[in-house]
Design a protein around this motif. Structure first.
Motif, PDB file in Angstrom:
ATOM      1  N   GLN A  36       0.827  -1.202   0.000  1.00 25.82           N
ATOM      2  CA  GLN A  36       0.000   0.000   0.000  1.00 25.82           C
ATOM      3  C   GLN A  36       0.869   1.261   0.000  1.00 25.82           C
ATOM      4  OE1 GLN A  36      -2.700   0.249   3.282  1.00 25.82           O
ATOM      5  NE2 GLN A  36      -3.977   1.775   2.271  1.00 25.82           N
ATOM      6  N   THR A  37       1.930   1.236   0.773  1.00 26.96           N
ATOM      7  CA  THR A  37       2.835   2.390   0.806  1.00 26.96           C
ATOM      8  C   THR A  37       3.486   2.609  -0.557  1.00 26.96           C
ATOM      9  OG1 THR A  37       3.287   1.968   3.137  1.00 26.96           O
ATOM     10  CG2 THR A  37       4.847   3.364   1.953  1.00 26.96           C
ATOM     11  N   ALA A  38       3.977   1.541  -1.150  1.00 24.60           N
ATOM     12  CA  ALA A  38       4.613   1.654  -2.469  1.00 24.60           C
ATOM     13  C   ALA A  38       3.613   2.106  -3.528  1.00 24.60           C
ATOM     14  CB  ALA A  38       5.233   0.320  -2.855  1.00 24.60           C
ATOM     15  N   MET A  39       2.380   1.618  -3.430  1.00 29.11           N
ATOM     16  CA  MET A  39       1.345   1.992  -4.391  1.00 29.11           C
ATOM     17  C   MET A  39       1.025   3.483  -4.283  1.00 29.11           C
ATOM     18  SD  MET A  39      -2.583   0.650  -4.665  1.00 29.11           S
ATOM     19  CE  MET A  39      -3.016   1.408  -3.120  1.00 29.11           C
ATOM     20  N   ILE A  40       0.914   3.995  -3.078  1.00 29.35           N
ATOM     21  CA  ILE A  40       0.585   5.415  -2.888  1.00 29.35           C
ATOM     22  C   ILE A  40       1.720   6.303  -3.399  1.00 29.35           C
ATOM     23  CG2 ILE A  40       0.236   7.184  -1.124  1.00 29.35           C
ATOM     24  CD1 ILE A  40      -1.390   5.073   0.422  1.00 29.35           C
ATOM     25  N   ILE A  41       2.954   5.912  -3.160  1.00 26.32           N
ATOM     26  CA  ILE A  41       4.093   6.697  -3.638  1.00 26.32           C
ATOM     27  C   ILE A  41       4.138   6.704  -5.162  1.00 26.32           C
ATOM     28  CG2 ILE A  41       6.620   6.775  -3.748  1.00 26.32           C
ATOM     29  CD1 ILE A  41       6.597   5.804  -0.825  1.00 26.32           C
ATOM     30  N   ALA A  42       3.962   5.540  -5.775  1.00 31.30           N
ATOM     31  CA  ALA A  42       3.980   5.468  -7.239  1.00 31.30           C
ATOM     32  C   ALA A  42       2.824   6.249  -7.851  1.00 31.30           C
ATOM     33  CB  ALA A  42       3.936   4.010  -7.686  1.00 31.30           C
ATOM     34  N   SER A  43       1.652   6.174  -7.248  1.00 25.55           N
ATOM     35  CA  SER A  43       0.500   6.924  -7.754  1.00 25.55           C
ATOM     36  C   SER A  43       0.731   8.427  -7.641  1.00 25.55           C
ATOM     37  CB  SER A  43      -0.765   6.540  -6.992  1.00 25.55           C
ATOM     38  OG  SER A  43      -1.082   5.195  -7.196  1.00 25.55           O
ATOM     39  N   ALA A  44       1.351   8.869  -6.563  1.00 22.53           N
ATOM     40  CA  ALA A  44       1.633  10.290  -6.398  1.00 22.53           C
ATOM     41  C   ALA A  44       2.641  10.777  -7.441  1.00 22.53           C
ATOM     42  CB  ALA A  44       2.156  10.555  -4.988  1.00 22.53           C
ATOM     43  N   LEU A  45       3.644   9.959  -7.744  1.00 26.88           N
ATOM     44  CA  LEU A  45       4.614  10.339  -8.762  1.00 26.88           C
ATOM     45  C   LEU A  45       3.966  10.429 -10.140  1.00 26.88           C
ATOM     46  CD1 LEU A  45       7.705   8.256  -7.617  1.00 26.88           C
ATOM     47  CD2 LEU A  45       7.411  10.728  -7.486  1.00 26.88           C
ATOM     48  N   ILE A  46       3.111   9.485 -10.460  1.00 26.81           N
ATOM     49  CA  ILE A  46       2.412   9.519 -11.748  1.00 26.81           C
ATOM     50  C   ILE A  46       1.512  10.744 -11.830  1.00 26.81           C
ATOM     51  CG2 ILE A  46       0.647   8.368 -13.140  1.00 26.81           C
ATOM     52  CD1 ILE A  46       1.855   5.722 -12.284  1.00 26.81           C
ATOM     53  N   GLU A  47       0.800  11.018 -10.756  1.00 26.21           N
ATOM     54  CA  GLU A  47      -0.095  12.171 -10.733  1.00 26.21           C
ATOM     55  C   GLU A  47       0.684  13.478 -10.856  1.00 26.21           C
ATOM     56  OE1 GLU A  47      -3.844  13.382 -11.050  1.00 26.21           O
ATOM     57  OE2 GLU A  47      -3.318  11.306 -10.615  1.00 26.21           O
TER      58      GLU A  47
END
Length: 82
Positions: A55-66
């Motif tokens: 979940q932590t990795a997913m949130i970080i990757a999503s924030a970078l994409i956004e």
């Protein structure tokens, strides 16, 4: 006269191109975040003990994409308004 018409057409084409680029950036970000979310949920279902790490990795990757998508939209809007 002809030069003025030509410049007006080029200006409207640049605005259309900027809008198209902004739309493509947003669509790409949506696809990327969707793939991240789907794969993360599938991984959490397979190994629930790693759910917090995923979940932590997913949130970080999503924030970078956004962030990249927002930057692309701002650049396209600046090009369209210029």
């Amino acid at each position: 006269m002809l030069l003025a018409i030509l410049l007006e057409v080029i200006g409207s084409l640049s605005q259309f191109g900027a809008a198209l680029g902004a739309g493509l950036a947003v669509i790409g970000a949506g696809i990327g975040i969707g793939k991240i979310g789907g794969n993360a949920v599938e991984s959490m279902a397979r190994q629930p003990e790693f759910a917090s790490n995923l979940q932590t990795a997913m949130i970080i990757a999503s924030a970078l994409i956004e962030g990249v998508a927002l930057f692309a939209v701002v650049v396209c809007l600046l090009i369209g308004l210029a």
